[in-house]
Design an enzyme around this catalytic site. Sequence first.
Site, short mmCIF file in Angstrom:
data_model
loop_
_atom_site.label_atom_id
_atom_site.label_comp_id
_atom_site.label_asym_id
_atom_site.label_seq_id
_atom_site.Cartn_x
_atom_site.Cartn_y
_atom_site.Cartn_z
N GLY A 67 0.79 -1.24 0.00
CA GLY A 67 0.00 0.00 0.00
C GLY A 67 0.82 1.27 0.00
N SER A 68 2.07 1.20 -0.44
CA SER A 68 2.87 2.44 -0.43
C SER A 68 2.29 3.47 -1.42
CB SER A 68 4.34 2.15 -0.74
OG SER A 68 4.55 1.85 -2.10
N ASN A 69 1.78 3.02 -2.55
CA ASN A 69 1.16 3.97 -3.49
C ASN A 69 -0.13 4.55 -2.92
OD1 ASN A 69 2.58 4.22 -6.26
ND2 ASN A 69 2.76 2.04 -5.73
N LEU B 148 -8.38 -9.31 -11.14
CA LEU B 148 -9.03 -8.78 -12.33
C LEU B 148 -10.34 -8.10 -11.93
CD1 LEU B 148 -8.80 -8.71 -15.47
CD2 LEU B 148 -10.26 -10.74 -15.49
N ASN C 219 -5.42 2.20 -13.21
CA ASN C 219 -4.48 1.27 -12.62
C ASN C 219 -3.07 1.76 -12.88
OD1 ASN C 219 -3.52 -1.24 -11.47
ND2 ASN C 219 -3.10 -1.96 -13.56
N HIS D 70 0.74 0.12 -13.49
CA HIS D 70 1.44 -1.14 -13.79
C HIS D 70 2.95 -0.86 -13.77
CE1 HIS D 70 1.73 -5.24 -15.19
NE2 HIS D 70 2.70 -4.84 -15.96
N ASP E 104 -4.48 -5.20 -17.85
CA ASP E 104 -3.45 -4.28 -18.37
C ASP E 104 -3.65 -3.85 -19.82
OD1 ASP E 104 -2.20 -4.65 -15.87
OD2 ASP E 104 -1.16 -6.44 -16.62
N GLU F 133 6.66 5.60 -9.48
CA GLU F 133 5.25 5.47 -9.09
C GLU F 133 4.86 6.54 -8.08
OE1 GLU F 133 4.18 0.85 -9.88
OE2 GLU F 133 4.88 1.29 -7.86
C1 GAR Z 1 3.31 -1.43 -7.49
O1 GAR Z 1 4.61 -1.54 -8.04
C2 GAR Z 1 2.28 -1.56 -8.58
O2 GAR Z 1 2.69 -0.99 -9.79
C3 GAR Z 1 2.16 -3.06 -8.72
O3 GAR Z 1 2.21 -3.53 -7.39
C4 GAR Z 1 3.02 -2.66 -6.61
C5 GAR Z 1 2.26 -2.30 -5.35
O4 GAR Z 1 3.08 -1.61 -4.44
N1 GAR Z 1 0.93 -3.41 -9.38
C6 GAR Z 1 0.78 -4.47 -10.14
O5 GAR Z 1 1.66 -5.27 -10.35
C7 GAR Z 1 -0.62 -4.61 -10.72
N2 GAR Z 1 -0.65 -5.64 -11.73
P1 GAR Z 1 2.43 -0.89 -3.18
O6 GAR Z 1 1.49 -1.89 -2.51
O7 GAR Z 1 3.59 -0.57 -2.29
O8 GAR Z 1 1.71 0.32 -3.67
#
Ligand code: GAR
Length: 191
Positions: free
Chosen positions: A12-14, A87, A102, A104, A145, A174
């Site tokens: 969940g950092s994003n 999905l 989303n 990616h 995607d 990101e």
């Molecule tokens: C991120 O790098 C995101 O782009 C990826 O998961 C990570 C989540 O990081 N998403 C995918 O691969 C979706 N297919 P986070 O939990 O620290 O935000």
Amino acid sequence: PKRVAVFASGSGSNAEKIAEYFANRTDIDITLILSNNPQAGVITRARRLHIPVVLFDRKTFYDTPKVIEILQNERIDLIVLAGFMMLVPEAMVRAFPNKIVNIHPALLPKYGGKGMYGHFVHEAVVAAQESASGISIHFVNERYDEGDIIFQATCPVTPEDTPDDVARKVQVLEHQHYPAVVEKLLNALNG
Ligand code: GAR
């Protein structure tokens, strides 16, 4: 205010960067964080940020309208997937046309699709000896995607880089770009 729901399955950092970016705003509200994973790090982050969490299981998500109803009852304007690893069901795509985005961790259309998520993406990029990777922010349709790309940014990949190194570079991009792209999309919404 415009109301945003963030879906996340992992750390969940994003989600946190997005919540922090809009924390002092009156025109944009991070209303809910939704997750399929009761162990996800995002839940602790949400609690710290005082954002309500909705947990759901696979069966509820795919076989019932429950999650869509929650989003509609909460009058959500934009759905942001931030490390969400399921999905999106067709009914949800239809209920929120062009209102689901989303991120990616690669330069789509390369390294996307089922099974290409998180660390697997960076492993594939290193195995293919790519000289660049990056991020793709895109609208979500009913296929993994494949929705229209809104924004991309790139980073170099050197022959010495491990998948972890690439992951770190991509994560910097990101955190740097996702909140601002979400802001632009919200500003473009009517009402
Ligand atoms: C991120 O790098 C995101 O782009 C990826 O998961 C990570 C989540 O990081 N998403 C995918 O691969 C979706 N297919 P986070 O939990 O620290 O935000």
